[in-house]
Design a protein around this motif. Structure first.
Motif, PDB file in Angstrom:
ATOM      1  N   VAL A 193      -1.390 -20.098  66.197  1.00 57.89           N
ATOM      2  CA  VAL A 193      -1.925 -21.034  65.209  1.00 57.89           C
ATOM      3  C   VAL A 193      -0.967 -22.214  65.019  1.00 57.89           C
ATOM      4  CG1 VAL A 193      -2.590 -21.286  62.802  1.00 57.89           C
ATOM      5  CG2 VAL A 193      -3.307 -19.271  64.064  1.00 57.89           C
ATOM      6  N   ASN A 231     -13.376 -17.571  66.151  1.00 55.04           N
ATOM      7  CA  ASN A 231     -12.641 -18.464  65.269  1.00 55.04           C
ATOM      8  C   ASN A 231     -11.852 -19.488  66.083  1.00 55.04           C
ATOM      9  OD1 ASN A 231      -9.812 -18.696  63.451  1.00 55.04           O
ATOM     10  ND2 ASN A 231     -11.713 -18.856  62.303  1.00 55.04           N
ATOM     11  N   TRP A 274     -14.255 -21.909  67.864  1.00 57.52           N
ATOM     12  CA  TRP A 274     -14.769 -22.874  66.905  1.00 57.52           C
ATOM     13  C   TRP A 274     -13.695 -23.887  66.517  1.00 57.52           C
ATOM     14  CZ3 TRP A 274     -12.956 -22.820  61.669  1.00 57.52           C
ATOM     15  CH2 TRP A 274     -13.638 -23.680  60.806  1.00 57.52           C
ATOM     16  N   GLY A 275     -12.463 -23.402  66.335  1.00 58.74           N
ATOM     17  CA  GLY A 275     -11.366 -24.276  65.952  1.00 58.74           C
ATOM     18  C   GLY A 275     -10.922 -25.205  67.079  1.00 58.74           C
ATOM     19  N   TYR A 311      -9.430 -24.268  69.895  1.00 56.84           N
ATOM     20  CA  TYR A 311      -8.231 -23.830  70.615  1.00 56.84           C
ATOM     21  C   TYR A 311      -8.572 -23.459  72.043  1.00 56.84           C
ATOM     22  CZ  TYR A 311      -6.014 -22.960  66.052  1.00 56.84           C
ATOM     23  OH  TYR A 311      -5.504 -23.045  64.807  1.00 56.84           O
ATOM     24  N   PHE A 368     -11.644 -14.434  57.626  1.00 57.89           N
ATOM     25  CA  PHE A 368     -11.845 -14.359  56.176  1.00 57.89           C
ATOM     26  C   PHE A 368     -12.565 -13.066  55.803  1.00 57.89           C
ATOM     27  CE2 PHE A 368     -14.057 -15.097  52.205  1.00 57.89           C
ATOM     28  CZ  PHE A 368     -13.048 -15.626  51.423  1.00 57.89           C
ATOM     29  N   ASN A 388     -17.310 -18.614  50.692  1.00 60.83           N
ATOM     30  CA  ASN A 388     -16.491 -19.169  51.764  1.00 60.83           C
ATOM     31  C   ASN A 388     -17.363 -19.809  52.843  1.00 60.83           C
ATOM     32  OD1 ASN A 388     -15.146 -18.584  54.649  1.00 60.83           O
ATOM     33  ND2 ASN A 388     -13.539 -19.008  53.171  1.00 60.83           N
ATOM     34  N   ASN A 413     -17.465 -23.897  53.690  1.00 60.90           N
ATOM     35  CA  ASN A 413     -17.152 -24.379  55.031  1.00 60.90           C
ATOM     36  C   ASN A 413     -18.392 -24.819  55.796  1.00 60.90           C
ATOM     37  OD1 ASN A 413     -14.160 -23.994  55.545  1.00 60.90           O
ATOM     38  ND2 ASN A 413     -14.749 -22.075  54.578  1.00 60.90           N
ATOM     39  N   ARG A 433      -8.303 -26.411  56.100  1.00 60.30           N
ATOM     40  CA  ARG A 433      -8.174 -25.026  56.522  1.00 60.30           C
ATOM     41  C   ARG A 433      -7.076 -24.914  57.566  1.00 60.30           C
ATOM     42  NH1 ARG A 433     -11.919 -21.265  55.843  1.00 60.30           N
ATOM     43  NH2 ARG A 433     -11.292 -20.376  57.804  1.00 60.30           N
ATOM     44  N   LEU A 434      -6.564 -23.693  57.728  1.00 57.94           N
ATOM     45  CA  LEU A 434      -5.500 -23.488  58.712  1.00 57.94           C
ATOM     46  C   LEU A 434      -6.038 -23.758  60.119  1.00 57.94           C
ATOM     47  CD1 LEU A 434      -2.572 -22.590  58.764  1.00 57.94           C
ATOM     48  CD2 LEU A 434      -3.337 -20.260  59.099  1.00 57.94           C
ATOM     49  N   ILE A 435      -7.252 -23.284  60.378  1.00 59.01           N
ATOM     50  CA  ILE A 435      -7.902 -23.522  61.663  1.00 59.01           C
ATOM     51  C   ILE A 435      -9.215 -24.227  61.372  1.00 59.01           C
ATOM     52  CG2 ILE A 435      -9.061 -22.441  63.627  1.00 59.01           C
ATOM     53  CD1 ILE A 435      -7.162 -20.157  63.442  1.00 59.01           C
ATOM     54  N   GLN A 460      -7.290 -20.345  54.127  1.00 58.26           N
ATOM     55  CA  GLN A 460      -7.773 -21.372  53.200  1.00 58.26           C
ATOM     56  C   GLN A 460      -6.605 -22.195  52.681  1.00 58.26           C
ATOM     57  OE1 GLN A 460     -11.339 -19.672  50.904  1.00 58.26           O
ATOM     58  NE2 GLN A 460      -9.695 -18.222  50.588  1.00 58.26           N
TER      59      GLN A 460
END
Lengths: 434, 310
Positions: free
Chosen positions: A88, A109, A112-113, A115, A393, A425, A429, B60-62, B280
């Motif tokens: 991260v 995750n 989606w991010g 990476y 999460f 959450n 988002n 957000r962190l990611i 978060q």
């Protein structure tokens, strides 16, 4: 004196400027790509503390480097505990390596991010379609990762103990039902030999909680999230089935079948005869077989209503999105898909090989072998953790909720709160829309 | 030409050389201080400013999308969060018990090891050992001690001749926080003992002698000589213990992870949990911001109450 002071001030200013410029350059220059210096690619793995698995990674890399002269792969290993943080942090600094491994449930995750980059593995020795479904990481219909192995949850017991208490030994075709399981625990408890006959690893923490206990929730008919659109946890996580799971889960503690917080090494407690039945992963099978021999009973998970369930997905390989040499990275990933390596990984780690071809070559995993049950379980009962970027999460909320339930929280109220938190959450988002 | 002009100027203004010295000193000072300022900027000022700014965004962190401004939404969520209030309550209970208990015990120990009998150095070391041990290690060891079948329950059982069976300290909502409090006081008391001790040793011995000659007994000596002499130390100990107590995290993270049933969750633990495990960043920043304001207020009130009154 005077010139000294000036020099000192001047030097300081120069250092400050240099530091600022360097910092600026560092963040600026890597925007275009990372993880590769021309044809030398960096590979990150979580195996710094796992010598056996690391050796296989090393072997694949050495073989690859020797097999051609164009690319060169360089390994960097991290301890498992800090691996995710390292990834991260590296991603935030746009310094990800070209090739990296990821724990299965994190893949959506990370995809989606931004990476991970989608993979094209066509032309490799093993076809993706031949793999156990839980060893392939997809998100939004794109392939992002694949693993060489999977693990299966299972129950260990001693045949002698079960026979002594007149408890039926369940089979894959006829697993224990919930009533049968409860009755078995009651018998074992009443037998007086075990203070707490069941050990489910409740002394652990982190991802173990959703990995070990959400399959039981699913076996009751609940789930972590409504998987039809991944937009709400309502009903799935706080419906009547989920409440029934929570009530049952808590009853294991109140009836004295299981410790609210187990010991630090549950497998040793089982081997030392402190507990009669252990809910554990297939990775302990070889160790248990070595100690107990033929007395070891490897049992399928309990059918708590909607069929037995176990978690799916373990560590998998992917390619970073910022990789500046994607061709080289894909070349390496394709190379690593030889059946031989599937065999090597599974052998080294005592895990389930991801393909039937590899399984046929591993003692114990062949048809009829003592560990075939794990491959079968993985094929028949495995449920991957929700494929959504919200998973980290959800996982953290579920861990806390399950712990609270074991500590005696009101099932309905706690589950509803958890579902609300997850929904809030998701909403905050924007449902993790790209 | 210029030289003579300058020289003339200097003779005309005799304060000029002094100004030059001062300027030189100022440059030296700037040079000396700049590494520290740089470090403070990078590792303190910028993170704090960032945290305050992030609290008003949806960072957000990611995340594939850049953060954008969402106003007070995080704070709105925070004030509806029952766990946050439980964290606040736990944090303040912890501070309210630990501050007087630890300060008092530390003072008592300091008075004990300040006497002129043999072996005080040995005791000073003994009390200080927990302080130099890492809190993580201490927490792990105490987790074992607190187990249902751990050493502490064995002791209780033995001392009461088998009549009392201790609870499962860290898994019982009613004993988890007291257990952490007890362990924290044990760990921290040595540090503040040393500070009290240094305070005690700044009090001139002749004051005590004079008081003794005047017929003051031990209590009177403590009341009228020692206690007033510890004024500055007192303020320091009070404020450092309070801030330390308010940022309770390590013990909780290692021993209980906030449980059971939120009985040990604290504000800092919740912030770390939200920021890292739950990714978060913005929400965690909001928690930190609210917490910063509270700690600042508490410190200011303490500073006001312990100010020089004359």
């Amino acid at each position: 004196m005077r010139s000294n002071a000036r020099r000192l001030a001047g030097t300081s200013v120069a250092i400050l400027t240099a530091a600022a410029v360097l910092a600026g350059c560092a963040s600026g220059s890597t925007g275009s790509g990372s993880g590769a210096d021309a044809d030398t690619l960096t590979l990150w793995t979580h195996n710094a503390g796992n010598a056996d698995e690391y050796k296989v990674v090393q072997k694949v890399v050495d073989d690859f480097n020797a097999s051609q002269s164009k690319y060169k792969v360089k390994i960097q290993a991290f301890p498992q505990g800090s691996y995710n943080d390292a990834v991260v942090a590296a991603a935030a600094a746009k310094k990800l390596p070209c090739i990296l491994d990821a724990d299965g449930p994190n893949v959506p995750n990370w995809a989606w991010g931004g990476y991970l980059a989608p993979l094209d593995l066509s032309g490799s020795e093993t076809a993706v379609a031949d793999q156990l479904p839980s060893t392939v990481g997809t998100y939004n219909d794109k392939l992002y990762s694949f693993g060489h192995y999977d693990v299966a949850l299972t129950m260990f017991a001693r045949k002698s103990v079960l026979q002594e208490h007149n408890i039926r030994i369940p089979t894959l075709d006829k697993p224990w039902t919930k009533d049968e399981f409860d009755a078995a625990l009651a018998t074992l408890k009443a037998g007086g030999k075990f203070e707490q006959p069941l050990e489910m690893g409740t002394g652990g923490s982190g991802e173990w909680w959703p990995y070990a206990y959400s399959p039981q929730l699913q076996s009751f008919g609940g789930d972590l999230i409504d998987r039809s659109d991944y937009k709400s946890a309502k009903d799935a996580l706080d419906g009547p089935e989920a409440v029934a799971w929570a009530t049952w889960f808590r009853s294991l503690v109140t009836k004295g079948y299981m410790a609210q917080k187990g010991g630090a090494s549950p497998n040793d407690d089982f081997l030392n005869g402190k507990s009669a039945i252990e809910w554990d992963g297939s990775w302990d099978a070889a160790k248990n077989a070595a100690k107990l021999g033929d007395d070891l009973a490897i049992l399928p998970p309990v059918d708590l209503g909607k069929g037995p369930k176990i978690g799916g997905a373990s560590w998998q390989w992917g390619m970073s999105n910022t990789c500046s040499n994607k061709a080289g990275a894909q070349e390496y990933l394709k190379f690593s898909r030889k059946t031989q390596y599937f065999v090597d990984f599974a052998k080294a780690t005592g895990t389930i090989p991801a393909t039937a071809g590899a399984a046929a070559q591993i003692p114990g995993y062949q048809p009829g072998g003592p560990y075939e049950i794990f491959s079968q379980s993985a094929r028949k009962f495995a449920v991957v953790r929700p494929v959504t970027p919200a998973y980290p999460f959800i996982s953290s909320v579920y861990e806390k909720t399950a712990k609270d339930i074991l500590a005696g929280a009101d099932p309905q109220k706690t589950l509803s709160q958890a579902a609300d938190q997850i929904d809030s959450n998701l909403k905050t988002n924007n449902y993790y829309a790209g | 030409m210029t030289t003579t002009h300058l020289q003339r100027a200097r003779t005309r203004h005799p304060r000029n050389p002094q100004a030059a010295v001062r300027r030189r000193e100022r440059l030296t000072a700037a040079g000396m201080v700049s590494p520290a300022v740089l470090l403070l900027l990078v590792f303190f000022v910028i993170p704090v400013v960032l945290a305050f700014a992030l609290a008003f965004t949806n960072a957000r962190l990611i995340s594939p999308t850049p953060a954008h401004f969402v106003g007070l939404q995080n704070f709105k969520l925070l004030f509806q969060d029952p766990v946050f209030f439980r964290s606040l309550l736990n944090t303040f209970i912890f501070a309210a018990v630990v501050v007087p208990l630890q300060a008092g015990l530390a003072l008592a120990l300091a008075l004990l090891v300040n006497t002129k009998v043999g072996g005080t150095n040995f005791f000073r070391t003994v009390y200080f050992i927990p302080v130099v041990t890492s809190m993580v290690v201490v927490s792990i060891v105490w987790t074992f001690l607190y187990q249902k079948t751990g050493l502490i329950n064995h002791l209780i059982n033995t001392l009461t001749f088998g009549h009392v069976h201790g609870p499962d300290w860290l898994n019982d909502p009613s004993t988890a926080l007291p257990a952490i409090i007890f362990m924290s006081v044990w760990q921290g008391v040595g540090f503040h003992m040393v500070i009290w001790l240094s305070g005690l040793q700044t009090i001139p011995a002749d004051l005590h002698e004079a008081a003794a000659i005047d017929g003051a007994d031990r209590w009177a000596q403590f009341r009228y000589v020692t206690w007033p002499g510890l004024r500055a130390t007192r303020t320091f100990v009070l404020i450092t213990i309070t801030i330390d107590a308010l940022r309770l995290f390590t013990q909780v993270n290692v021993m209980t992870q906030g449980g059971p049933l939120d009985s040990t969750t604290t504000v800092v633990y919740q912030a770390v949990h939200a920021g890292y495990q739950q990714q978060q960043t913005a929400y965690a920043s909001a928690i930190s911001l609210v917490f910063f304001v509270i700690v600042l207020a508490v410190s200011l009130i303490q500073r006001f109450l312990t100010r020089e009154k004359d």
